[in-house]
Design a protein around this motif. Structure first.
Motif, PDB file in Angstrom:
ATOM      1  N   LYS A 193     -18.462  -3.009 -19.623  1.00 45.31           N
ATOM      2  CA  LYS A 193     -17.218  -3.125 -18.871  1.00 45.31           C
ATOM      3  C   LYS A 193     -17.118  -4.435 -18.106  1.00 45.31           C
ATOM      4  N   ALA A 194     -18.253  -4.958 -17.692  1.00 41.76           N
ATOM      5  CA  ALA A 194     -18.274  -6.232 -16.963  1.00 41.76           C
ATOM      6  C   ALA A 194     -19.354  -7.115 -17.579  1.00 41.76           C
ATOM      7  N   PRO A 195     -19.051  -7.737 -18.732  1.00 38.48           N
ATOM      8  CA  PRO A 195     -20.049  -8.577 -19.409  1.00 38.48           C
ATOM      9  C   PRO A 195     -20.616  -9.634 -18.464  1.00 38.48           C
ATOM     10  N   ALA A 196     -21.933  -9.782 -18.515  1.00 34.86           N
ATOM     11  CA  ALA A 196     -22.629 -10.644 -17.546  1.00 34.86           C
ATOM     12  C   ALA A 196     -23.285 -11.833 -18.221  1.00 34.86           C
ATOM     13  N   VAL A 197     -23.550 -12.837 -17.398  1.00 35.83           N
ATOM     14  CA  VAL A 197     -24.337 -13.995 -17.819  1.00 35.83           C
ATOM     15  C   VAL A 197     -25.404 -14.267 -16.767  1.00 35.83           C
ATOM     16  N   GLY A 198     -26.446 -14.962 -17.195  1.00 35.80           N
ATOM     17  CA  GLY A 198     -27.398 -15.547 -16.273  1.00 35.80           C
ATOM     18  C   GLY A 198     -27.185 -17.047 -16.319  1.00 35.80           C
TER      19      GLY A 198
ATOM     20  N   ILE B  29     -19.927 -19.893  -8.569  1.00 35.64           N
ATOM     21  CA  ILE B  29     -20.043 -19.407  -9.933  1.00 35.64           C
ATOM     22  C   ILE B  29     -20.308 -17.905  -9.882  1.00 35.64           C
ATOM     23  N   ILE B  30     -19.715 -17.181 -10.817  1.00 37.41           N
ATOM     24  CA  ILE B  30     -19.795 -15.721 -10.835  1.00 37.41           C
ATOM     25  C   ILE B  30     -20.568 -15.276 -12.071  1.00 37.41           C
ATOM     26  N   THR B  31     -21.555 -14.380 -11.884  1.00 35.79           N
ATOM     27  CA  THR B  31     -22.323 -13.885 -13.030  1.00 35.79           C
ATOM     28  C   THR B  31     -21.560 -12.819 -13.801  1.00 35.79           C
ATOM     29  N   HIS B  32     -20.835 -11.940 -13.090  1.00 36.39           N
ATOM     30  CA  HIS B  32     -20.020 -10.914 -13.726  1.00 36.39           C
ATOM     31  C   HIS B  32     -19.146 -10.256 -12.671  1.00 36.39           C
TER      32      HIS B  32
ATOM     33  N   MET C 263     -22.529 -21.865  -4.602  1.00 31.32           N
ATOM     34  CA  MET C 263     -22.806 -20.457  -4.312  1.00 31.32           C
ATOM     35  C   MET C 263     -22.766 -19.653  -5.609  1.00 31.32           C
ATOM     36  N   ILE C 264     -23.751 -18.764  -5.771  1.00 26.28           N
ATOM     37  CA  ILE C 264     -23.792 -17.881  -6.930  1.00 26.28           C
ATOM     38  C   ILE C 264     -23.426 -16.473  -6.478  1.00 26.28           C
ATOM     39  N   ASP C 265     -22.313 -15.976  -6.998  1.00 27.49           N
ATOM     40  CA  ASP C 265     -21.783 -14.632  -6.747  1.00 27.49           C
ATOM     41  C   ASP C 265     -21.216 -14.473  -5.346  1.00 27.49           C
ATOM     42  N   CYS C 266     -20.281 -13.521  -5.254  1.00 27.35           N
ATOM     43  CA  CYS C 266     -19.574 -13.285  -3.997  1.00 27.35           C
ATOM     44  C   CYS C 266     -19.102 -11.831  -3.991  1.00 27.35           C
ATOM     45  N   GLY C 267     -20.039 -10.924  -3.704  1.00 23.86           N
ATOM     46  CA  GLY C 267     -19.745  -9.500  -3.730  1.00 23.86           C
ATOM     47  C   GLY C 267     -18.878  -9.043  -2.569  1.00 23.86           C
ATOM     48  N   ALA C 268     -18.556  -7.756  -2.559  1.00 25.17           N
ATOM     49  CA  ALA C 268     -17.628  -7.201  -1.578  1.00 25.17           C
ATOM     50  C   ALA C 268     -18.069  -7.453  -0.133  1.00 25.17           C
ATOM     51  N   ASP C 269     -19.372  -7.489   0.111  1.00 24.75           N
ATOM     52  CA  ASP C 269     -19.872  -7.768   1.459  1.00 24.75           C
ATOM     53  C   ASP C 269     -19.431  -9.132   1.974  1.00 24.75           C
ATOM     54  N   TRP C 270     -19.106 -10.027   1.055  1.00 24.85           N
ATOM     55  CA  TRP C 270     -18.763 -11.406   1.426  1.00 24.85           C
ATOM     56  C   TRP C 270     -17.266 -11.623   1.577  1.00 24.85           C
ATOM     57  N   ARG C 271     -16.490 -10.559   1.431  1.00 22.85           N
ATOM     58  CA  ARG C 271     -15.042 -10.680   1.594  1.00 22.85           C
ATOM     59  C   ARG C 271     -14.728 -11.203   3.000  1.00 22.85           C
ATOM     60  N   ARG C 272     -14.024 -12.292   3.064  1.00 21.50           N
ATOM     61  CA  ARG C 272     -13.677 -13.025   4.292  1.00 21.50           C
ATOM     62  C   ARG C 272     -14.868 -13.775   4.879  1.00 21.50           C
ATOM     63  N   GLU C 273     -16.100 -13.313   4.631  1.00 20.94           N
ATOM     64  CA  GLU C 273     -17.282 -14.002   5.152  1.00 20.94           C
ATOM     65  C   GLU C 273     -17.606 -15.260   4.354  1.00 20.94           C
ATOM     66  N   VAL C 274     -17.130 -15.325   3.104  1.00 18.49           N
ATOM     67  CA  VAL C 274     -17.464 -16.469   2.259  1.00 18.49           C
ATOM     68  C   VAL C 274     -16.926 -17.765   2.846  1.00 18.49           C
ATOM     69  N   TRP C 275     -15.850 -17.693   3.593  1.00 22.08           N
ATOM     70  CA  TRP C 275     -15.308 -18.901   4.218  1.00 22.08           C
ATOM     71  C   TRP C 275     -16.299 -19.492   5.215  1.00 22.08           C
TER      72      TRP C 275
END
Length: 243
Positions: free
Chosen positions: A121-126, A55-58, A35-47
């Motif tokens: 403030k939140a350095p990112a990668v691709g 993996i997290i981009t930033h 899975m790539i990224d897990c924003g606030a919408d996915w809190r508890r839903e990621v399970w």
């Protein structure tokens, strides 16, 4: 490679059935799921997604804050992102650090992080992601890609930032550093210059989510045709099999 767009909405107020959840994707290969990224919408839903690794981009809210209650699997992120996530209840054994331009094999999938300009403030990668014979480059938030020629070399598809179709959202902070989002039209030019045949637009902003997607889709195809590139807008739940 099986690519599932779990969410395609940027950090905006507008929500539609096609763009409902914060941008995230699932890369499937030989029975494993990254899975790539897990924003606030996915809190508890990621399970419920049941990824084998993340993996997290930033560490912006729409890309990482779904992990504030912990993680269901190993999480890979850069040192800068881990600084933001340091106090979150993610078990130490699940924390792994990705170093820029040092490829790692995660669940049988090769991942290489490329630094990009987006936020101080939140350095990112691709991520340059390879599963079997297929390689893609995935970057949901971007002003500029460092080492772009290497990032795009031989890729099957570029998955890029849809915050704006043709309106620049690039600005400077108080120190003169660039930040924000380069429009899709300019990203298509990157594809043209590097010989990339296809772009998929994700992380959709107000122009796409709040607008007439049919009209915007036609405009996107015109921009793409002018550059000899195929392009389309992803939506939540969309699946692509890349060979």
């Amino acid at each position: 490679m099986k690519l599932t767009f779990l969410g395609t909405r940027g950090y905006i107020d507008s929500v539609t059935d096609r763009h409902r959840r914060h941008t995230a994707a699932l890369v499937g290969y030989r029975g494993r799921a990254l899975m790539i990224d897990c924003g606030a919408d996915w809190r508890r839903e990621v399970w419920k997604v049941k990824p084998h690794a993340l993996i997290i981009t930033h560490a912006h809210p729409d890309h990482a804050f779904g992990l504030q209650d912990g993680a269901p699997c190993p999480v890979w992120a850069t040192e800068e992102s881990w600084q933001t996530m340091a106090d979150w209840p993610i078990e130490k054994s699940l924390r792994h650090t990705l170093r820029p331009r040092r490829p790692e094999t995660i669940e049988g999938i090769r991942v290489e992080a490329f630094p990009v300009i987006h936020s101080q403030k939140a350095p990112a990668v691709g991520y340059r992601i390879t599963a079997g014979r297929v390689t893609v480059f995935y970057v949901p938030d971007v002003v500029w890609i460092e080492d772009r020629a290497e990032a795009f070399d031989g890729i099957r598809c570029y998955i890029g930032d849809g915050a704006s179709l043709d309106q620049s959202l690039v600005r400077k902070d108080k120190d003169g550093n660039l930040m924000g989002h380069t429009p899709v039209r300019a990203q298509l030019t990157w594809c043209q210059k590097e010989g990339v045949a296809e772009m998929i637009v994700t992380h959709c902003g107000e122009q796409i989510v709040g607008g007439d997607e049919r009209t915007l889709g036609a405009q996107l195809r015109q921009y793409a045709d002018e550059r000899g590139v195929k392009a389309g807008i992803a939506h939540d739940g969309m699946i692509r099999i890349l060979r």
